[in-house]
Scaffold this motif. Structure first.
Motif, PDB file in Angstrom:
ATOM      1  N   PHE A  61       0.833  -1.212   0.000  1.00 48.30           N
ATOM      2  CA  PHE A  61       0.000   0.000   0.000  1.00 48.30           C
ATOM      3  C   PHE A  61       0.864   1.257   0.000  1.00 48.30           C
ATOM      4  O   PHE A  61       0.576   2.214  -0.712  1.00 48.30           O
ATOM      5  N   ILE A  91      -5.909   1.312   6.293  1.00 52.35           N
ATOM      6  CA  ILE A  91      -6.410   1.402   4.927  1.00 52.35           C
ATOM      7  C   ILE A  91      -7.913   1.662   4.984  1.00 52.35           C
ATOM      8  O   ILE A  91      -8.531   1.517   6.041  1.00 52.35           O
ATOM      9  N   TYR A 102      -9.117  -1.341  -1.901  1.00 49.01           N
ATOM     10  CA  TYR A 102      -8.564  -0.759  -0.686  1.00 49.01           C
ATOM     11  C   TYR A 102      -7.520   0.272  -1.052  1.00 49.01           C
ATOM     12  O   TYR A 102      -6.813   0.140  -2.049  1.00 49.01           O
ATOM     13  N   GLU A 103      -7.419   1.280  -0.214  1.00 47.97           N
ATOM     14  CA  GLU A 103      -6.375   2.275  -0.435  1.00 47.97           C
ATOM     15  C   GLU A 103      -5.813   2.699   0.901  1.00 47.97           C
ATOM     16  O   GLU A 103      -6.470   2.614   1.934  1.00 47.97           O
ATOM     17  N   CYS A 104      -4.581   3.152   0.847  1.00 51.77           N
ATOM     18  CA  CYS A 104      -3.889   3.676   1.999  1.00 51.77           C
ATOM     19  C   CYS A 104      -4.715   4.790   2.638  1.00 51.77           C
ATOM     20  O   CYS A 104      -5.210   5.665   1.928  1.00 51.77           O
TER      21      CYS A 104
END
Lengths: 152, 152
Positions: free
Chosen positions: A32, A74, A86-88
DNA sequence: GTCCTTGCAAAGGCTTTGCAACTGA
DNA sequence: TCAGTTGCAAAGCCTTTGCAAGGAC
């Protein structure tokens, strides 16, 4: 290097709660951190991590994603593609998404007006807002141009 | 009666495209017309329709939902509950959703400011917007009060 | 030793698909 | 006749779970 510092911070965050930063979890975390601009599916993460950790199992990826989501490391998004992305969430900035239905690319935006509208709505409906989601779906400039080309 | 008129209109819409309004499709349609305020899952629709048409199969429900979505008779929503939800799109009013994470109830709202923001974004990003999605997640007044009660 | 963590395989839940039978114009 | 439609069962896909083995303190 920023990434190492981020890893250390998150190790602390985990250990505070009695969890360990195992090699597998670190590999997911680094995926990530190395892709701050992407919106990765569980399978994306699995593929990336498996390249360097061939013993990695899918279940571990899912368990790690859930753990990270709980700890707000996340955030989860659903763009209606049949799986979560999903993202940071390393910076706390709330942002929204513009999703191209053709190429799947995602743009992010912040909008102060939107935040204001949201606060007003929370008040109007006497609602305790814990999350939000604004997505625009459509076709980006690039994909529209391709459509117009002869032969398409 | 309004519902009969709606059914006739939609029959025409289907037949224009070479589709038939079969008893199964009509049953699904009437389910939506009879529940304009609900956000039904495929399984909700299946259960409701099966009560009066016991021979109905799930596959037909899914196929009908897809057909109706294509024809903009219904619209699809994803509230992150692991399945899609559908609602009547009979009026063209775009609206957004406030979803209670505890009781699952959904409120709808329209907001002129939001529409304005959206148009501006489409312009800024040179994006051809065909759909949008704004959801607020949180806890409604009701569920918050229950939380506060002794014993919870 | 104890609790956390893992990989594997099986199971789950929602949705789609193949297919033979059926239906209406 | 012929294209559209259906129910059933099987398959698909993403995700979760049970379990025995492994690992850190």
């Amino acid at each position: 290097m920023t990434i190492n510092r981020d890893v250390d911070q998150i190790r602390d965050k985990l250990e505070e709660k009695g969890y360990r930063l195992t090699p597998q979890r670190q590999a997911v975390l680094e995926t990530f951190l190395a892709n701050p601009d992407r919106h990765l599916s569980a399978d994306d993460v699995y593929s990336i991590v498996k390249a360097t950790n061939p013993e990695m199992g899918v279940a571990t990826v899912y368990r790690t994603l859930e753990l990270f989501r709980e700890l707000h490391i996340i955030s989860e998004q659903d763009f209606g593609q049949g799986m979560s992305r999903y993202e940071c969430a390393c910076d706390d900035s709330h942002h929204h998404h513009i999703v191209c239905l053709k190429c799947g690319r995602v743009w992010e935006f912040n909008n102060a007006t939107l935040e204001r509208v949201e606060r007003q709505l929370a008040k109007d409906y006497d609602f305790d807002v814990v999350g939000h989601n604004m997505q625009l779906f459509g076709y980006c400039k690039n994909c529209r141009q391709k459509e117009d080309e002869p032969g398409h």
